[in-house]
Design a protein around this motif. Structure first.
Motif, short mmCIF file in Angstrom:
data_model
loop_
_atom_site.label_atom_id
_atom_site.label_comp_id
_atom_site.label_asym_id
_atom_site.label_seq_id
_atom_site.Cartn_x
_atom_site.Cartn_y
_atom_site.Cartn_z
N GLY A 264 0.92 -1.19 -0.08
CA GLY A 264 -0.18 -0.12 0.02
C GLY A 264 0.91 1.22 0.11
O GLY A 264 1.11 1.92 0.77
N LEU A 265 1.45 1.53 -1.11
CA LEU A 265 2.60 2.63 -1.26
C LEU A 265 1.85 3.90 -1.28
O LEU A 265 0.80 4.40 -2.24
CB LEU A 265 3.38 2.58 -2.46
N THR A 266 1.86 4.75 -0.21
CA THR A 266 1.35 6.12 -0.21
C THR A 266 1.70 7.21 -1.19
O THR A 266 1.19 7.97 -1.78
CB THR A 266 1.37 6.55 1.33
N ALA A 267 3.21 6.92 -1.40
CA ALA A 267 3.85 7.77 -2.57
C ALA A 267 4.97 6.91 -3.20
O ALA A 267 5.41 6.14 -2.69
CB ALA A 267 4.27 9.16 -1.78
N ILE A 268 4.91 7.41 -4.46
CA ILE A 268 5.79 6.46 -5.28
C ILE A 268 6.68 7.70 -6.39
O ILE A 268 6.41 8.67 -6.37
CB ILE A 268 5.25 5.63 -6.34
N THR A 269 7.98 7.03 -6.73
CA THR A 269 8.95 7.65 -7.45
C THR A 269 9.58 6.62 -8.58
O THR A 269 9.42 5.25 -7.98
CB THR A 269 9.63 8.55 -6.93
N ALA A 270 10.20 6.80 -9.34
CA ALA A 270 11.07 5.82 -10.19
C ALA A 270 12.21 6.56 -10.66
O ALA A 270 12.39 7.62 -10.85
CB ALA A 270 10.22 5.37 -11.45
N ALA A 271 13.45 5.60 -10.70
CA ALA A 271 14.77 5.94 -11.10
C ALA A 271 15.34 4.82 -11.36
O ALA A 271 15.36 3.89 -10.83
CB ALA A 271 15.44 6.92 -9.91
N ASN A 272 16.21 4.92 -12.64
CA ASN A 272 17.16 3.78 -12.96
C ASN A 272 16.36 2.36 -13.16
O ASN A 272 17.01 1.48 -12.80
CB ASN A 272 18.43 3.66 -12.18
N ASN A 273 15.23 2.30 -13.91
CA ASN A 273 14.33 1.12 -14.09
C ASN A 273 14.02 0.60 -12.75
O ASN A 273 13.74 -0.59 -12.57
CB ASN A 273 15.25 0.28 -14.75
N MET A 274 13.96 1.41 -11.58
CA MET A 274 13.38 0.73 -10.28
C MET A 274 12.35 1.70 -9.69
O MET A 274 12.18 2.95 -9.92
CB MET A 274 14.71 0.70 -9.22
N LEU A 275 11.24 0.81 -9.07
CA LEU A 275 10.21 1.60 -8.16
C LEU A 275 10.57 1.89 -6.76
O LEU A 275 11.00 1.17 -6.40
CB LEU A 275 8.93 0.95 -8.53
N TYR A 276 10.40 3.17 -6.25
CA TYR A 276 10.51 3.48 -4.82
C TYR A 276 9.16 3.87 -4.34
O TYR A 276 8.44 4.45 -5.03
CB TYR A 276 11.61 4.66 -4.87
N GLY A 277 9.09 3.84 -2.98
CA GLY A 277 7.92 4.46 -2.36
C GLY A 277 7.86 4.07 -0.85
O GLY A 277 8.75 3.39 -0.25
N TYR A 278 6.98 4.61 -0.20
CA TYR A 278 6.76 4.22 1.02
C TYR A 278 5.29 3.94 1.46
O TYR A 278 4.26 4.52 0.85
CB TYR A 278 7.26 5.38 2.02
N CYS A 279 5.13 3.26 2.42
CA CYS A 279 3.86 3.04 3.19
C CYS A 279 3.68 3.83 4.30
O CYS A 279 4.33 3.53 5.37
CB CYS A 279 3.54 1.57 3.76
#
Length: 364
Positions: A264-279
């Motif tokens: 349940g990712l509250t916010a997301i971003t992407a860089a270098n072909n990877m997905l980042y986020g936080y719950c």
């Protein structure tokens, strides 16, 4: 994706903007430094959106950089910012405007979209770019609008260069480009009496025809959309804050297959072909958050050891993998930008302004 065309457009656009005021104002200190802009949302009705200039190597920050560079403020509620070519473009929703900011000088050309709902750009929300075009989701006019960067500078005279994809009674949020398709999240839908309920769709728009070619079900109340790579797009959704949980889906941009991440990712971003986020769980002093990195190709996920319980956004520096988390300042005080290495080691903290919503990187 015709990058040569977009470069020509943006160089020309930069020339036009520079002609308005060629005097540099607060330019980045050195070409060897990493630079970033922090978009500070400001408070609703406060007319206090702002932009900070950040040295992403060491955390040195110049707040109120936009006002210093332009002798005026940005307006009411900044929603999104992207870097594209020689400029940054920022959507200021309740001021119904777009700022085209020369990255070398800080000087901005304000494009005023008017005040009525008949305007195609009414209430700009999120921005994406490709092939010399800006794509803007517009909350008030229930549409996505496309305009090339040269025509944008002569708006409204260049209305013939504007394309509109109307989404009916849907309210668009985030959007991203992958391949030759535009993926647009719809968070709300209204009935004939203007009663709104949560939507659960992502609309797929063919960029050439600029019309909807498919509708994908992802999860209730979708928000951000980010392109992870040329073949994958991620969208997070907030649920109904009750019995329908938040989540995050990944869309195959070629087959349009939708898969769930289970987070349940509250916010997301992407860089270098990877997905980042936080719950994030809860708000205020007792809130907590866990941080994640995911690979769309292998479905591998890694929890990152970051201890920031009140995040407001997450961004990743594509040059070195640093993770920048902004904080909410309890929605009343200035928020911080906190920098962590890829493994979660804290590197520096800088105080930004009210509700730092997004960090974008440029130059090295």
């Amino acid at each position: 994706m015709k990058r040569h065309f977009s470069c020509i457009l943006l160089i020309a656009a930069g020339t036009m903007l520079a002609a308005c005021d060629p005097t540099p104002s607060n330019p980045p200190a050195s070409d060897t430094d990493g630079h970033a802009l922090v978009l500070n949302e400001g408070s609703w009705g406060g007319n206090n959106a702002s932009l900070s200039l950040l040295n992403s190597d060491n955390g040195d920050i110049t707040n109120d950089w936009f006002s210093q560079s332009n002798g005026r403020g940005m307006g009411d509620v900044a929603q999104d910012i992207i870097v594209y070519g020689t400029h940054a473009y920022a959507a200021v929703s309740f001021s119904n405007s777009l700022e085209a900011i020369d990255l070398a000088t800080g000087k901005s050309n304000r494009i005023d979209f008017g005040e009525g709902q008949s305007e195609r750009f009414f209430r700009p929300r999120s921005i994406a770019a490709a092939n010399g075009q800006l794509f803007i989701s517009c909350y008030g006019s229930h549409s996505v609008v496309s305009i090339d960067t040269l025509s944008l500078l002569t708006y409204p005279a260049a209305t013939g260069a504007i394309r509109t994809c109307t989404l009916g009674n849907y309210l668009p949020e985030g959007l991203a480009v992958a391949g030759n398709r535009l993926f647009v999240a719809s968070s709300w839908i209204s009935d004939e009496n203007q009663n709104y309920t949560y939507d659960n769709k992502v609309y797929v728009i063919d960029i050439d025809a600029f019309s909807i070619i498919d509708t994908l079900t992802v999860g209730l109340n979708p928000q951000q959309v980010v392109a992870i790579d040329a073949s994958h797009v991620a969208v997070n959704y907030n649920g109904n804050y009750g019995n329908q949980p938040a989540g995050c889906a990944i869309i195959d941009a070629n087959t349009l297959a939708v898969s769930q991440t289970g987070l349940g990712l509250t916010a997301i971003t992407a860089a270098n072909n990877m997905l980042y986020g936080y719950c994030r769980q809860g708000y205020g002093a007792g809130s907590t958050a866990t941080y994640w990195r995911l690979s769309p190709s292998s479905s591998e996920r890694t929890q990152i050891d970051i201890s920031v319980g009140n995040p407001y956004s997450i961004s990743v520096n594509p040059d070195n993998g640093d993770i920048l988390v902004t904080t909410d300042g309890n929605y009343t005080a200035n928020g911080d930008v906190m920098c962590f290495s890829a493994d979660g080691t804290h590197k520096w903290t800088a105080e930004a302004e009210l509700l730092p919503k997004k960090v974008v990187f440029f130059g090295k």
